[in-house]
Design a protein around this motif. Sequence first.
Motif, PDB file in Angstrom:
ATOM      1  N   ALA A 146      31.958  42.482  46.743  1.00  0.00           N
ATOM      2  CA  ALA A 146      30.876  41.633  46.989  1.00  0.00           C
ATOM      3  C   ALA A 146      29.856  42.045  48.126  1.00  0.00           C
ATOM      4  N   ARG A 147      28.751  41.744  47.932  1.00  0.00           N
ATOM      5  CA  ARG A 147      27.788  42.150  48.911  1.00  0.00           C
ATOM      6  C   ARG A 147      26.486  41.380  48.853  1.00  0.00           C
ATOM      7  N   VAL A 148      25.895  41.242  50.060  1.00  0.00           N
ATOM      8  CA  VAL A 148      24.366  40.402  50.055  1.00  0.00           C
ATOM      9  C   VAL A 148      23.716  41.492  50.785  1.00  0.00           C
ATOM     10  N   SER A 149      22.441  41.457  50.658  1.00  0.00           N
ATOM     11  CA  SER A 149      21.452  42.358  51.179  1.00  0.00           C
ATOM     12  C   SER A 149      20.767  41.767  52.692  1.00  0.00           C
ATOM     13  N   SER A 150      21.390  40.609  52.982  1.00  0.00           N
ATOM     14  CA  SER A 150      20.713  39.875  54.305  1.00  0.00           C
ATOM     15  C   SER A 150      21.811  38.923  54.764  1.00  0.00           C
ATOM     16  N   TYR A 151      21.768  38.614  56.057  1.00  0.00           N
ATOM     17  CA  TYR A 151      22.718  37.489  56.857  1.00  0.00           C
ATOM     18  C   TYR A 151      22.255  36.282  56.234  1.00  0.00           C
ATOM     19  N   ASP A 152      21.001  35.961  55.922  1.00  0.00           N
ATOM     20  CA  ASP A 152      20.618  34.643  55.195  1.00  0.00           C
ATOM     21  C   ASP A 152      21.525  34.393  53.954  1.00  0.00           C
ATOM     22  N   GLN A 153      21.889  35.294  53.270  1.00  0.00           N
ATOM     23  CA  GLN A 153      22.711  35.109  52.029  1.00  0.00           C
ATOM     24  C   GLN A 153      23.926  35.058  52.260  1.00  0.00           C
ATOM     25  N   ARG A 154      24.690  34.865  53.216  1.00  0.00           N
ATOM     26  CA  ARG A 154      26.190  34.844  53.343  1.00  0.00           C
ATOM     27  C   ARG A 154      26.745  33.726  52.515  1.00  0.00           C
ATOM     28  N   SER A 155      26.065  32.721  52.207  1.00  0.00           N
ATOM     29  CA  SER A 155      26.816  31.552  51.492  1.00  0.00           C
ATOM     30  C   SER A 155      26.859  32.207  49.979  1.00  0.00           C
ATOM     31  N   ASP A 156      25.915  33.114  49.518  1.00  0.00           N
ATOM     32  CA  ASP A 156      26.201  33.734  48.317  1.00  0.00           C
ATOM     33  C   ASP A 156      27.386  34.612  48.380  1.00  0.00           C
ATOM     34  N   LEU A 157      27.466  35.255  49.479  1.00  0.00           N
ATOM     35  CA  LEU A 157      28.716  36.277  49.578  1.00  0.00           C
ATOM     36  C   LEU A 157      30.189  35.437  49.351  1.00  0.00           C
ATOM     37  N   VAL A 158      30.115  34.169  49.927  1.00  0.00           N
ATOM     38  CA  VAL A 158      31.262  33.397  49.964  1.00  0.00           C
ATOM     39  C   VAL A 158      31.439  33.085  48.423  1.00  0.00           C
ATOM     40  N   ALA A 159      30.497  32.682  47.610  1.00  0.00           N
ATOM     41  CA  ALA A 159      30.669  32.278  46.160  1.00  0.00           C
ATOM     42  C   ALA A 159      30.872  33.517  45.616  1.00  0.00           C
ATOM     43  N   GLN A 160      30.447  34.788  45.777  1.00  0.00           N
ATOM     44  CA  GLN A 160      30.977  35.857  45.182  1.00  0.00           C
ATOM     45  C   GLN A 160      32.433  36.174  45.246  1.00  0.00           C
ATOM     46  N   ALA A 161      32.786  36.093  46.417  1.00  0.00           N
ATOM     47  CA  ALA A 161      34.191  36.610  46.657  1.00  0.00           C
ATOM     48  C   ALA A 161      35.076  35.463  46.069  1.00  0.00           C
ATOM     49  N   GLU A 162      34.678  34.017  45.899  1.00  0.00           N
ATOM     50  CA  GLU A 162      35.473  33.269  45.431  1.00  0.00           C
ATOM     51  C   GLU A 162      35.542  33.511  43.890  1.00  0.00           C
ATOM     52  N   ARG A 163      34.278  33.873  43.075  1.00  0.00           N
ATOM     53  CA  ARG A 163      34.692  34.211  41.852  1.00  0.00           C
ATOM     54  C   ARG A 163      35.239  35.464  41.499  1.00  0.00           C
ATOM     55  N   LEU A 164      35.189  36.250  42.213  1.00  0.00           N
ATOM     56  CA  LEU A 164      36.072  37.825  42.459  1.00  0.00           C
ATOM     57  C   LEU A 164      37.628  37.345  42.290  1.00  0.00           C
ATOM     58  N   SER A 165      37.826  36.561  43.579  1.00  0.00           N
ATOM     59  CA  SER A 165      39.467  36.236  43.645  1.00  0.00           C
ATOM     60  C   SER A 165      39.863  35.358  42.158  1.00  0.00           C
ATOM     61  N   HIS A 166      38.982  34.584  41.507  1.00  0.00           N
ATOM     62  CA  HIS A 166      39.650  33.806  40.667  1.00  0.00           C
ATOM     63  C   HIS A 166      39.554  34.741  39.202  1.00  0.00           C
ATOM     64  N   TYR A 167      38.661  35.738  39.156  1.00  0.00           N
ATOM     65  CA  TYR A 167      38.806  36.611  38.123  1.00  0.00           C
ATOM     66  C   TYR A 167      40.109  37.436  38.264  1.00  0.00           C
ATOM     67  N   GLY A 168      40.342  37.945  39.563  1.00  0.00           N
ATOM     68  CA  GLY A 168      41.386  38.857  39.502  1.00  0.00           C
ATOM     69  C   GLY A 168      42.769  38.165  39.689  1.00  0.00           C
TER      70      GLY A 168
END
Length: 90
Positions: A68-90
């Motif tokens: 998971a990655r985001v392009s800016s610090y302002d998108q860190r909430s998106d990073l948390v959401a991506q990590a959650e989706r990945l952990s549910h998938y795996g």
Amino acid sequence: MREIHNLMTIGEVAGSFGVCVATVRRWCKNGKFSRVIRTIGNQRRFDPDEVHEMLHPTGGKRIMVGYARVSSYDQRSDLVAQAERLSHYG
């Protein structure tokens, strides 16, 4: 030890790994292979089981990696959401 005709030649090992024969020779010199024998003509022969273990170190089990990655610090909430989706998938 196996019969000579069941062992792999250095060219077959190189082809399995997608490297040149000189690389396999260097690996032998560095001790990467433990089950290598020499023929009467001083040619190397390799145990196919050892080659298979090196090519498939997880024993045939697949490893899943999430990224998971985001392009800016302002998108860190998106990073948390991506990590959650990945952990549910795996």
